[in-house]
Write a protein that holds these residues in place. Structure first.
Motif, mmCIF file in Angstrom:
data_model
loop_
_atom_site.group_PDB
_atom_site.id
_atom_site.type_symbol
_atom_site.label_atom_id
_atom_site.label_comp_id
_atom_site.label_asym_id
_atom_site.label_seq_id
_atom_site.Cartn_x
_atom_site.Cartn_y
_atom_site.Cartn_z
ATOM 1 N N ARG A 170 0.829 -1.210 0.000
ATOM 2 C CA ARG A 170 0.000 0.000 0.000
ATOM 3 C C ARG A 170 0.859 1.253 0.000
ATOM 4 O O ARG A 170 0.581 2.223 -0.699
ATOM 5 N N ASN A 191 -6.465 -6.794 6.665
ATOM 6 C CA ASN A 191 -7.855 -6.440 6.371
ATOM 7 C C ASN A 191 -8.391 -5.387 7.345
ATOM 8 O O ASN A 191 -9.602 -5.178 7.438
ATOM 9 N N SER A 217 -7.677 -1.188 8.852
ATOM 10 C CA SER A 217 -7.005 0.069 8.539
ATOM 11 C C SER A 217 -5.866 0.298 9.539
ATOM 12 O O SER A 217 -5.738 -0.402 10.550
ATOM 13 N N GLY A 218 -5.040 1.305 9.268
ATOM 14 C CA GLY A 218 -3.927 1.594 10.160
ATOM 15 C C GLY A 218 -4.376 1.946 11.561
ATOM 16 O O GLY A 218 -3.807 1.480 12.559
ATOM 17 N N GLN A 261 -7.207 1.060 12.983
ATOM 18 C CA GLN A 261 -7.785 -0.122 13.600
ATOM 19 C C GLN A 261 -6.697 -1.056 14.115
ATOM 20 O O GLN A 261 -6.799 -1.596 15.218
ATOM 21 N N ARG A 262 -5.638 -1.229 13.324
ATOM 22 C CA ARG A 262 -4.535 -2.078 13.772
ATOM 23 C C ARG A 262 -3.918 -1.518 15.056
ATOM 24 O O ARG A 262 -3.570 -2.263 15.971
#
Length: 597
Positions: free
Chosen positions: A218, A484, A486-487, A489-490
């Motif tokens: 990405r 799967n 987003s940044g 969320q991780r």
């Protein structure tokens, strides 16, 4: 096999050959059984030609049907017995290979855990994958030669003795010819080892580049560098292909000689025996026996060639494994070790023979002399660095990921067993790995928290939207490294995992850098509440998070320039004010807002 997985033992890392020998002697009983089966099976192959010659000379030629039936029955019995031996030999050697595979995998995994944070700095992911998938298989195949290899030597000697009773000339030809066939392949094995080494090195490097590309796809797309990396990967892949062609060229010659030379040898000895039979020096039955004996020799000769080929490749793989096992962590974990620890700085070397000390029995301050930072127990401390690396370096030292003179309750961290440090001090890195699995398994770790604890961690990490947005909630499948998600969320999943671990000391690196301002405000307030009564250190330049800290350390060039609360530093330190306000200059408190509770 179960024992090798649970307790693989201590490998011999002095050389590749010694490592392979360790794999063999670690299961000496099984290897001995396999060698016995292989030897008896190989020698048993010489029985049918002898029994066939007796059936011809004693039963067929004189027309004695009783003798013919008796020798034929003996021939059938020998065939059945040899088939059983072959099955048992194959089963035993399969167990030998599997034991060696699991033993090496366990040793490699144990070394990876021992290296800890040193691993990604010293070894690429591709090299570890290559060791775990290819090298273990190569070395395991090498051990197969312990069975038929010993039997092949004995079979050659037995055939020579049997031929001596038929014709001394044929016996001499066999005794000299078999070693000569093996020697002819020797130079090719040396070339193969050299080519295989270069090929495996390039293969490991290419696998590492592939892992890097996938992990940063990405980012590469966003920066427009995907085409450049693709071109570089194609170039490296072409080099690996060319090395593979070199290996294949040598391998094809070895395979050709392994099949062709025994066939030529069989033809030469058969021709010589036919001449002797035509001259009346040997009988027709003896001619059939000679043909059978020499045909049997094709099997051990082929094993010799194949065994040399496997040994050559196994040594290449063993060198890679030994090189990996020789790596030392930057901070030595050796509980009970004495003397100089790997990675220690000159003034941080414990006295030789000094026993490791116990960790503080109660919450105690962590102190980093290099920066002047002291983390008070049961408080929330924040680090603000003029360079982001300054704050993360302090965390590495306080978490004992790099060598330092850091202390915990007045006791040097490098004098405390590393296992005790890891049990009570947790470094929550913003780039920590997320393994594939359900969200519940990823955040639960090994503690097995109950639903109430998980729900509290979800709330504290402001991760309710993540759980509700997944199809199966906490039981939803998460890809490796959270691809799967987003940044932001991780980042919250990592924080949720750290909070569920509930360590006595939590050292969090930029825990809110990837979330929006609204989420960050809520996360800062909830983090403070969730860690009440526990020691917490965060690195951040976010005023929303710094607002909740009991003490803030302002670092300049890696050293403490000022200490105080967030408001005190805003008033007293222009550099700090400029850093946390992110360049705003519209008054002394441009960032200040009502904290979210």
């Amino acid at each position: 096999m179960g024992d090798s997985y649970m307790d693989p033992g201590v490998p011999d890392r002095r050389s590749a050959g010694r490592y392979l020998w360790w794999l063999a002697t670690s299961q000496g009983g099984r290897v001995a059984v396999g060698a016995t089966y292989g030897s008896v099976w190989m020698i048993g192959l010489t029985l049918p030609p002898y029994l066939l010659s007796r059936a011809i000379d004693d039963g067929l030629v004189p027309g004695d049907s009783g003798a013919l039936v008796g020798w034929t029955a003996a021939l059938l019995g020998a065939g059945v017995f040899n088939a059983w031996l072959g099955i048992m030999r194959h089963r035993t050697m399969t167990r030998v290979r599997m034991d060696a595979t699991f033993r090496t995998v366990r040793v490699v995994v144990r070394q990876a855990v021992r290296l800890g944070a040193t691993l990604p700095r010293r070894v690429t992911a591709g090299e570890v994958v290559t060791i775990g998938m290819s090298d273990v298989t190569m070395m395991s195949r090498t051990l197969t030669m312990t069975g038929p290899g010993v039997g092949g030597v004995l079979a050659c000697l037995v055939v020579a003795v049997l031929l001596l009773s038929v014709s001394p000339v044929l016996a001499v030809v066999v005794l000299l010819g078999v070693p000569l066939l093996a020697l002819l392949v020797g130079p090719l094995l040396g070339r193969l080892q050299h080519a295989e080494t270069a090929y495996r090195e390039r293969q490991g490097a290419l696998a590492g580049r592939f892992v890097d590309i996938v992990g940063g796809l990405r980012v590469l797309s966003g920066l427009g560098g995907k085409d450049a990396y693709a071109a570089r990967y194609r170039r490296d892949s072409a080099r690996v292909r060319d090395e593979g062609y070199r290996v294949g060229a040598v391998t094809s010659w070895i395979d050709a000689l392994g099949l062709g030379l025994p066939a030529l040898f069989l033809a030469a000895v058969t021709w010589l025996a036919a001449r002797l039979a035509a001259q009346g020096s040997i009988s027709v039955g003896e001619l059939a026996a000679v043909y059978g004996y020499v045909a049997v020799l094709v099997v051990p000769v082929s094993f010799f060639v194949e065994g040399g080929y496997d040994l050559s490749r196994g040594l290449v793989s063993a060198r890679r494994v030994v090189r990996f096992l020789d790596l030392e962590p930057e901070v030595a974990p050796g509980e009970g070790e004495s003397g100089t620890r790997a990675g220690s700085v000159p003034d941080a070397v414990p006295v030789p023979g000094e026993a490791l000390r116990e960790a503080p029995s109660s919450p105690s301050p962590l102190r980093d002399p290099a920066s002047g930072v002291e983390v008070a127990p049961k408080s929330l401390t924040a680090l603000v660095g003029s360079r982001p690396s300054d704050a993360s370096d302090v965390v590495d030292r306080l978490g004992r990921f790099t060598a330092s003179n850091a202390t915990w309750g007045g006791i040097r961290l490098d004098e405390i067993p590393l296992s005790r440090v890891r049990e009570r001090i947790l470094v929550a890195d913003n780039e920590a790995d997320l393994f594939a699995g359900t969200l519940r398994d990823i955040v639960a770790g090994r503690g097995g928290p109950d639903e109430e604890s998980i729900d509290a961690a979800v709330h504290a990490a402001v991760a309710r939207d993540i759980v509700l947005g997944l199809p199966d909630g906490l039981d939803s499948r998460i890809d490796a490294q959270g691809r799967n998600l987003s940044g932001g969320q991780r980042q919250r999943v990592r924080l949720m995992r750290a909070l569920l671990a509930d360590p006595e000391v939590l050292l969090a690196v930029e825990p809110t850098s990837a979330v929006d301002a609204h989420t960050e405000a809520a996360l800062a307030a909830r983090l403070r509440a969730a860690r009440t009564g526990r020691t917490t250190l965060v690195t951040s330049t976010s005023p929303l998070l710094l607002e909740h800290a009991d003490t803030v350390y302002y670092l300049v060039d890696g050293r403490t320039a000022a200490t105080g609360t967030h408001h005190e530093l805003l008033h007293a330190q222009p550099g700090y004010r400029a850093l946390v306000s992110r360049g705003a200059d519209d008054g002394p408190y441009p960032h200040e807002k009502e904290p979210v509770r």
